[in-house]
Design a protein around this motif. Structure first.
Motif, PDB file in Angstrom:
ATOM      1  N   MET A  69       0.837  -1.162   0.000  1.00 20.33           N
ATOM      2  CA  MET A  69       0.000   0.000   0.000  1.00 20.33           C
ATOM      3  C   MET A  69       0.895   1.243   0.000  1.00 20.33           C
ATOM      4  SD  MET A  69      -2.893   1.116   2.713  1.00 20.33           S
ATOM      5  CE  MET A  69      -4.295   0.449   1.892  1.00 20.33           C
ATOM      6  N   LYS A  70       0.480   2.239  -0.731  1.00 21.91           N
ATOM      7  CA  LYS A  70       1.273   3.454  -0.843  1.00 21.91           C
ATOM      8  C   LYS A  70       1.112   4.309   0.415  1.00 21.91           C
ATOM      9  CE  LYS A  70       2.336   6.980  -4.174  1.00 21.91           C
ATOM     10  NZ  LYS A  70       2.013   7.592  -5.436  1.00 21.91           N
ATOM     11  N   ARG A  71       2.232   4.841   0.893  1.00 22.68           N
ATOM     12  CA  ARG A  71       2.195   5.697   2.076  1.00 22.68           C
ATOM     13  C   ARG A  71       2.439   7.135   1.649  1.00 22.68           C
ATOM     14  NH1 ARG A  71       5.528   4.059   6.865  1.00 22.68           N
ATOM     15  NH2 ARG A  71       3.889   5.248   7.856  1.00 22.68           N
ATOM     16  N   PHE A  72       1.705   8.044   2.238  1.00 20.57           N
ATOM     17  CA  PHE A  72       1.835   9.458   1.936  1.00 20.57           C
ATOM     18  C   PHE A  72       2.450  10.182   3.123  1.00 20.57           C
ATOM     19  CE2 PHE A  72      -1.572   8.096  -0.858  1.00 20.57           C
ATOM     20  CZ  PHE A  72      -1.128   8.623  -2.065  1.00 20.57           C
ATOM     21  N   GLU A  73       3.325  11.109   2.801  1.00 17.53           N
ATOM     22  CA  GLU A  73       3.991  11.895   3.829  1.00 17.53           C
ATOM     23  C   GLU A  73       3.104  13.076   4.227  1.00 17.53           C
ATOM     24  OE1 GLU A  73       7.991  14.503   3.801  1.00 17.53           O
ATOM     25  OE2 GLU A  73       8.115  12.538   2.867  1.00 17.53           O
ATOM     26  N   ILE A  74       3.099  13.418   5.495  1.00 19.87           N
ATOM     27  CA  ILE A  74       2.301  14.544   5.969  1.00 19.87           C
ATOM     28  C   ILE A  74       2.959  15.837   5.511  1.00 19.87           C
ATOM     29  CG2 ILE A  74       1.466  15.763   8.003  1.00 19.87           C
ATOM     30  CD1 ILE A  74       1.431  13.055   9.426  1.00 19.87           C
ATOM     31  N   TYR A  75       2.155  16.728   4.928  1.00 19.29           N
ATOM     32  CA  TYR A  75       2.683  18.003   4.444  1.00 19.29           C
ATOM     33  C   TYR A  75       2.677  19.001   5.593  1.00 19.29           C
ATOM     34  CZ  TYR A  75       3.416  22.064   1.520  1.00 19.29           C
ATOM     35  OH  TYR A  75       3.920  23.203   0.964  1.00 19.29           O
ATOM     36  N   ARG A  76       3.846  19.274   6.133  1.00 25.03           N
ATOM     37  CA  ARG A  76       3.961  20.157   7.288  1.00 25.03           C
ATOM     38  C   ARG A  76       4.382  21.574   6.902  1.00 25.03           C
ATOM     39  NH1 ARG A  76       3.881  16.919  11.910  1.00 25.03           N
ATOM     40  NH2 ARG A  76       4.283  14.750  11.445  1.00 25.03           N
ATOM     41  N   ASN A  77       4.805  21.780   5.689  1.00 34.16           N
ATOM     42  CA  ASN A  77       5.297  23.094   5.271  1.00 34.16           C
ATOM     43  C   ASN A  77       4.209  23.873   4.545  1.00 34.16           C
ATOM     44  OD1 ASN A  77       7.839  22.470   6.278  1.00 34.16           O
ATOM     45  ND2 ASN A  77       8.390  21.432   4.384  1.00 34.16           N
ATOM     46  N   ILE A  78       3.073  24.031   5.174  1.00 32.03           N
ATOM     47  CA  ILE A  78       1.931  24.671   4.529  1.00 32.03           C
ATOM     48  C   ILE A  78       2.172  26.162   4.326  1.00 32.03           C
ATOM     49  CG2 ILE A  78       0.641  25.197   6.635  1.00 32.03           C
ATOM     50  CD1 ILE A  78      -0.872  23.738   3.459  1.00 32.03           C
ATOM     51  N   ARG A  79       3.047  26.766   5.107  1.00 36.48           N
ATOM     52  CA  ARG A  79       3.277  28.203   4.990  1.00 36.48           C
ATOM     53  C   ARG A  79       4.368  28.554   3.994  1.00 36.48           C
ATOM     54  NH1 ARG A  79       2.561  29.633  11.286  1.00 36.48           N
ATOM     55  NH2 ARG A  79       0.311  29.488  11.264  1.00 36.48           N
ATOM     56  N   LYS A  80       5.008  27.585   3.427  1.00 37.60           N
ATOM     57  CA  LYS A  80       6.015  27.876   2.408  1.00 37.60           C
ATOM     58  C   LYS A  80       5.340  28.276   1.115  1.00 37.60           C
ATOM     59  CE  LYS A  80       9.929  25.179   3.909  1.00 37.60           C
ATOM     60  NZ  LYS A  80      10.900  24.169   3.525  1.00 37.60           N
ATOM     61  N   ARG A  81       6.092  28.961   0.255  1.00 35.83           N
ATOM     62  CA  ARG A  81       5.535  29.425  -1.010  1.00 35.83           C
ATOM     63  C   ARG A  81       5.362  28.265  -1.987  1.00 35.83           C
ATOM     64  NH1 ARG A  81       9.189  34.454  -2.547  1.00 35.83           N
ATOM     65  NH2 ARG A  81       8.147  34.062  -4.501  1.00 35.83           N
ATOM     66  N   ALA A  82       4.359  28.396  -2.847  1.00 33.45           N
ATOM     67  CA  ALA A  82       4.133  27.379  -3.872  1.00 33.45           C
ATOM     68  C   ALA A  82       5.260  27.459  -4.898  1.00 33.45           C
ATOM     69  CB  ALA A  82       2.794  27.620  -4.545  1.00 33.45           C
ATOM     70  N   MET A  83       5.752  26.309  -5.314  1.00 26.74           N
ATOM     71  CA  MET A  83       6.868  26.260  -6.258  1.00 26.74           C
ATOM     72  C   MET A  83       6.475  25.410  -7.461  1.00 26.74           C
ATOM     73  SD  MET A  83       9.280  27.936  -4.662  1.00 26.74           S
ATOM     74  CE  MET A  83      10.970  27.483  -4.861  1.00 26.74           C
ATOM     75  N   ILE A  84       6.861  25.864  -8.650  1.00 23.07           N
ATOM     76  CA  ILE A  84       6.686  25.104  -9.883  1.00 23.07           C
ATOM     77  C   ILE A  84       8.046  25.074 -10.561  1.00 23.07           C
ATOM     78  CG2 ILE A  84       5.490  24.966 -12.091  1.00 23.07           C
ATOM     79  CD1 ILE A  84       3.321  26.781 -10.867  1.00 23.07           C
ATOM     80  N   TRP A  85       8.577  23.893 -10.772  1.00 22.19           N
ATOM     81  CA  TRP A  85       9.903  23.681 -11.356  1.00 22.19           C
ATOM     82  C   TRP A  85      10.990  24.413 -10.582  1.00 22.19           C
ATOM     83  CZ3 TRP A  85       9.036  24.415 -17.301  1.00 22.19           C
ATOM     84  CH2 TRP A  85       8.302  23.339 -17.783  1.00 22.19           C
ATOM     85  N   GLY A  86      10.835  24.515  -9.277  1.00 24.53           N
ATOM     86  CA  GLY A  86      11.829  25.173  -8.446  1.00 24.53           C
ATOM     87  C   GLY A  86      11.734  26.682  -8.430  1.00 24.53           C
TER      88      GLY A  86
END
Length: 94
Positions: free
Chosen positions: A1-18
């Motif tokens: 079964m696939k495990r997903f990591e908890i996203y804790r960096n919700i306040r960081k800026r959105a990034m597309i291709w770095g």
């Protein structure tokens, strides 16, 4: 079964291709402009120039995104914060 990591960096800026979204939009505008240049004046030199320009722009924008303090001219916060009145003028009526 696939495990997903908890996203804790919700306040960081959105990034597309770095890149942050605003710099990514700037890069996409340059890519669309390059494509228009290639379409309307099709030659091998224009294709190579547009490819090189877009690669250099991407490299420059990723370096700028990783170190934004390089272009910071003014200080963000003052050296000290005080409630002391700086002027001797009184704006209140007696």
């Amino acid at each position: 079964m696939k495990r997903f990591e908890i996203y804790r960096n919700i306040r960081k800026r959105a990034m597309i291709w770095g890149l942050p979204v605003s710099l990514f939009a700037l890069m996409m505008i340059a890519v669309v402009g390059s494509l228009l240049g290639i379409i309307f004046s099709f030659s091998f030199g224009v294709v190579i120039t547009a490819l090189a320009f877009n690669c250099l722009l991407y490299i420059g924008l990723t370096r700028f995104a990783s170190r934004p303090q390089l272009f910071q001219v003014a200080r963000v916060f003052p050296a000290s914060i005080s409630s002391k009145r700086l002027s001797q003028l009184y704006y209140e009526q007696d």
